[in-house]
Motif scaffolding. Structure first.
Motif, PDB file in Angstrom:
ATOM      1  N   VAL A  57       0.845  -1.206   0.000  1.00 48.36           N
ATOM      2  CA  VAL A  57       0.000   0.000   0.000  1.00 48.36           C
ATOM      3  C   VAL A  57       0.872   1.244   0.000  1.00 48.36           C
ATOM      4  N   SER A  58       1.855   1.296   0.885  1.00 51.66           N
ATOM      5  CA  SER A  58       2.732   2.465   0.948  1.00 51.66           C
ATOM      6  C   SER A  58       3.503   2.650  -0.358  1.00 51.66           C
ATOM      7  N   GLU A  59       4.002   1.539  -0.883  1.00 52.72           N
ATOM      8  CA  GLU A  59       4.728   1.595  -2.156  1.00 52.72           C
ATOM      9  C   GLU A  59       3.831   2.139  -3.274  1.00 52.72           C
ATOM     10  N   SER A  60       2.575   1.732  -3.282  1.00 54.16           N
ATOM     11  CA  SER A  60       1.640   2.171  -4.315  1.00 54.16           C
ATOM     12  C   SER A  60       1.291   3.643  -4.157  1.00 54.16           C
ATOM     13  N   TYR A  61       1.061   4.066  -2.917  1.00 51.07           N
ATOM     14  CA  TYR A  61       0.765   5.486  -2.698  1.00 51.07           C
ATOM     15  C   TYR A  61       1.955   6.365  -3.085  1.00 51.07           C
ATOM     16  N   PHE A  62       3.164   5.895  -2.842  1.00 50.65           N
ATOM     17  CA  PHE A  62       4.319   6.687  -3.263  1.00 50.65           C
ATOM     18  C   PHE A  62       4.455   6.697  -4.787  1.00 50.65           C
ATOM     19  N   GLY A  63       4.001   5.637  -5.458  1.00 50.83           N
ATOM     20  CA  GLY A  63       3.925   5.688  -6.912  1.00 50.83           C
ATOM     21  C   GLY A  63       2.947   6.757  -7.363  1.00 50.83           C
ATOM     22  N   LEU A  64       1.784   6.811  -6.703  1.00 55.26           N
ATOM     23  CA  LEU A  64       0.806   7.877  -6.987  1.00 55.26           C
ATOM     24  C   LEU A  64       1.447   9.240  -6.780  1.00 55.26           C
ATOM     25  N   ILE A  65       2.155   9.415  -5.664  1.00 50.80           N
ATOM     26  CA  ILE A  65       2.765  10.709  -5.348  1.00 50.80           C
ATOM     27  C   ILE A  65       3.776  11.116  -6.419  1.00 50.80           C
ATOM     28  N   ARG A  66       4.597  10.187  -6.884  1.00 50.10           N
ATOM     29  CA  ARG A  66       5.581  10.531  -7.916  1.00 50.10           C
ATOM     30  C   ARG A  66       4.885  10.978  -9.199  1.00 50.10           C
ATOM     31  N   ASN A  67       3.850  10.252  -9.606  1.00 54.90           N
ATOM     32  CA  ASN A  67       3.136  10.659 -10.816  1.00 54.90           C
ATOM     33  C   ASN A  67       2.405  11.986 -10.616  1.00 54.90           C
ATOM     34  N   LEU A 102      -2.347   6.735  -9.685  1.00 56.55           N
ATOM     35  CA  LEU A 102      -2.144   5.478  -8.967  1.00 56.55           C
ATOM     36  C   LEU A 102      -1.924   4.308  -9.932  1.00 56.55           C
ATOM     37  N   LEU A 103      -2.700   4.263 -10.997  1.00 53.79           N
ATOM     38  CA  LEU A 103      -2.687   3.086 -11.876  1.00 53.79           C
ATOM     39  C   LEU A 103      -1.599   3.157 -12.942  1.00 53.79           C
ATOM     40  N   GLU A 104      -1.131   4.343 -13.284  1.00 53.28           N
ATOM     41  CA  GLU A 104      -0.103   4.472 -14.315  1.00 53.28           C
ATOM     42  C   GLU A 104       1.258   4.041 -13.750  1.00 53.28           C
ATOM     43  N   GLU A 105       2.094   3.535 -14.624  1.00 52.15           N
ATOM     44  CA  GLU A 105       3.449   3.170 -14.225  1.00 52.15           C
ATOM     45  C   GLU A 105       4.152   4.383 -13.622  1.00 52.15           C
ATOM     46  N   SER A 106       4.933   4.170 -12.555  1.00 51.79           N
ATOM     47  CA  SER A 106       5.554   5.288 -11.851  1.00 51.79           C
ATOM     48  C   SER A 106       6.992   4.944 -11.481  1.00 51.79           C
ATOM     49  N   PRO A 107       7.911   5.120 -12.414  1.00 44.82           N
ATOM     50  CA  PRO A 107       9.316   4.806 -12.103  1.00 44.82           C
ATOM     51  C   PRO A 107       9.890   5.756 -11.064  1.00 44.82           C
ATOM     52  N   ALA A 108      11.008   5.356 -10.480  1.00 43.68           N
ATOM     53  CA  ALA A 108      11.690   6.213  -9.511  1.00 43.68           C
ATOM     54  C   ALA A 108      12.115   7.515 -10.181  1.00 43.68           C
ATOM     55  N   SER A 109      12.193   8.555  -9.384  1.00 43.34           N
ATOM     56  CA  SER A 109      12.578   9.870  -9.894  1.00 43.34           C
ATOM     57  C   SER A 109      14.019  10.171  -9.501  1.00 43.34           C
ATOM     58  N   ASP A 110      14.676  11.028 -10.293  1.00 46.82           N
ATOM     59  CA  ASP A 110      16.046  11.435  -9.972  1.00 46.82           C
ATOM     60  C   ASP A 110      16.139  12.960 -10.003  1.00 46.82           C
TER      61      ASP A 110
END
Length: 524
Positions: free
Chosen positions: A180-190, A362-370
């Motif tokens: 859940v946390s990993e997914s929410y952080f993916g949402l946050i990055r996008n 949330l649903l879109e791919e969300s790679p790590a940011s740099d």
């Protein structure tokens, strides 16, 4: 097929649709109290509204004059807005003729030292809240702190996570809380990649009263109407500009949103990172506190961000401690100006668009940011804040130039696929998309475009225009059909909150210095 489309297809049965529809939402709306001359109210928080320290729905933010209305969590947008409207109606009827200022940027401000900092009583928690605000005054000045906004709290249904975990093939291999946390952080990055969408559509501060500048140095090329209003021709949200709710001292933090542990480590480092600039202020000078400490952040609430990961805290628990204990529970969207065309500062079509936007993130791919992408994110946001309605405006996506309109249309296509999936016979999500797609096609239909039309094209003085709205909304709330039962409920909570504050004060025996030392003690 994109990951977004694959996930939608994976969720295409009844269980998936119901899980997506189980969103939970909450709103926090800020509004300044003003007097009949459109000046900031200088009196105390009205007793009829209860204790700002302990009331669950009516509190204050930086100033005694800056009200904050908080809704309970709701599954239904209409009931959410009804509850917010009821809180406004009860409050307005207990302001002794004062009104609510219905835009983000403040009304006429006289002497800055006269702006009343919020007071929360004599308990140690109350003193901490007031001292924190005093520190903000020394650090950034009072003007920035009386800017109003709307915060949107959002979470998805618990039933969605096992489905998304099954799609990701991590079921059974990763604790659901971590997923859940990993997914929410993916949402946050996008969200951060696309945050410019919100000031473009919903930014509502392209102009401000010239009294707000008060000699501040700015490189913004303001134009001036005949009546003293300052504006930028294509601006969307001066609230989010360097004049508004920002903090350059925090630019060195470089917090990572690539995982919850990375984020928490960054927050902890910031809380304990000394600031030479803030050290010059002093912490306790001649026996009187000026700020909680001289670090870059006094407390983690001082971290200004357009989105936050959140979890409801337990008694005495700090936000980061709650996140470390049990992970992300919901996210808080903080990039919304007050919508002056709504009595409560936000309207249903905005909330439905936010539903679609956040689900897409949330649903879109969300790679790590740099660091390179973070610089691109900041540059795109600044462009849209200052010139988002400029015809042909170009942004950068992964190093390639792309027109704002073309990018927005791509996002709206994704959100339309979600609306196809979620809508029932009311077609509420499609109607919201239709309303705001018009603003994609023509910037004049954005909130900032509509304000520009009134202030610049039609030549209305900004303060006069806003005051007309304030008067209209005051009459609207006075006439709102607030039932006797609902009104009594507000009266009861006001009394209960005052009683609770008194009980806290009576039970507090620790001296404030010791309380602060304990509060900032690093857990062993």
């Amino acid at each position: 097929m994109t990951q977004f489309n694959e996930k939608l297809e994976f969720l295409s049965d009844e269980a998936g649709r119901n899980a997506l529809l189980g969103m939970r939402r909450g709103i926090e709306r800020e509004a300044l109290r003003i007097n009949a001359c459109c000046q900031l109210a200088m009196d105390d928080h009205p007793k009829a509204l209860g204790s700002a320290l302990t009331h669950s729905r009516i509190t204050t933010d930086y100033s005694e004059a800056l009200l904050e209305f908080i809704t309970p969590v709701a599954h239904d947008i209409d009931s959410l807005l009804t509850g917010l409207t009821e809180t406004h109606a009860y409050s307005v009827r207990n302001l002794n003729g004062q009104k609510l200022w219905p835009v983000s940027m403040p009304c006429y401000v006289g002497k800055l030292e006269d702006i009343p900092i919020a007071r929360y009583g004599s308990s140690n928690n109350g003193k901490l809240k007031t001292l924190y605000r005093k520190g903000l005054t020394y650090r950034y000045g009072a003007l920035m702190q009386i800017i109003s906004g709307v915060h949107f709290n959002f979470s998805v249904a618990d039933e969605l996570w096992p489905l998304l975990q099954a799609y990701s093939r991590k079921q059974g291999r990763e604790p659901v809380g971590d997923f859940v946390s990993e997914s929410y952080f993916g949402l946050i990055r996008n969200y951060r990649r696309l945050v410019w969408v919100l000031p473009y559509l919903f930014g509502a501060s392209p102009a401000l009263c010239s009294s707000f500048i008060k000699g501040q140095k700015t490189d913004l090329a303001f134009e001036r109407t005949g009546k003293g209003t300052l504006y930028l021709p294509y601006a969307t949200s001066l609230r989010m500009s360097d004049l508004g709710y920002t903090n350059r001292e925090q630019e060195s933090l470089n917090l990572s949103y690539n995982s919850l542990p990375d984020y928490l480590a960054g927050i902890q480092a910031a809380i304990h990172m000394p600031s030479a600039k803030f050290a010059e202020i002093g912490v306790k000078v001649d026996g009187e506190y000026r700020q909680l400490n001289s670090n870059i952040l006094q407390i983690e609430n001082e971290f200004y961000a357009p989105i936050r990961a959140k979890r409801v805290t337990r008694a005495g628990e700090k936000p980061s401690e709650a996140l470390a204990r049990a992970g992300v529970e919901y996210i808080e969207v903080r990039a919304l100006d007050v919508n002056p065309f709504s009595p409560v500062g936000v309207e249903a079509s905005q909330l439905r668009l936010l539903d679609l936007f956040l689900l897409y993130c949330l649903l879109e791919e969300s790679p790590a940011s740099d660091a390179t992408e973070e610089a691109e994110i900041a540059a795109n946001l600044r462009k849209v804040i200052l010139e988002g309605r400029r015809p042909g405006l170009m942004l950068s996506r992964r190093g390639e130039t792309l027109g704002l309109k073309d990018w927005l249309l791509e996002i709206f296509d994704r959100m339309t696929a979600l609306a196809d999936f979620l809508d029932d016979d009311t077609q509420a999500y499609h109607e919201a998309l239709s309303v705001w797609r018009a603003a994609v096609e023509n910037p004049a239909y954005t909130l900032s475009g509509r304000i520009h039309q009134a202030i610049v094209v039609e030549g209305k003085d900004h303060s006069d225009w806003v005051m007309t709205l304030a008067n209209q909304y005051q009459e609207y709330f006075k006439a709102y059909p607030l039932s006797a039962e609902v009104e009594q409920g507000y009266k009861d909570e006001a009394k209960a909150s005052l009683d609770k504050q008194q009980a806290l004060e009576a039970a507090d025996t620790q001296d404030f210095d010791s309380f602060l030392a304990d509060y900032f003690k690093v857990p062993s």
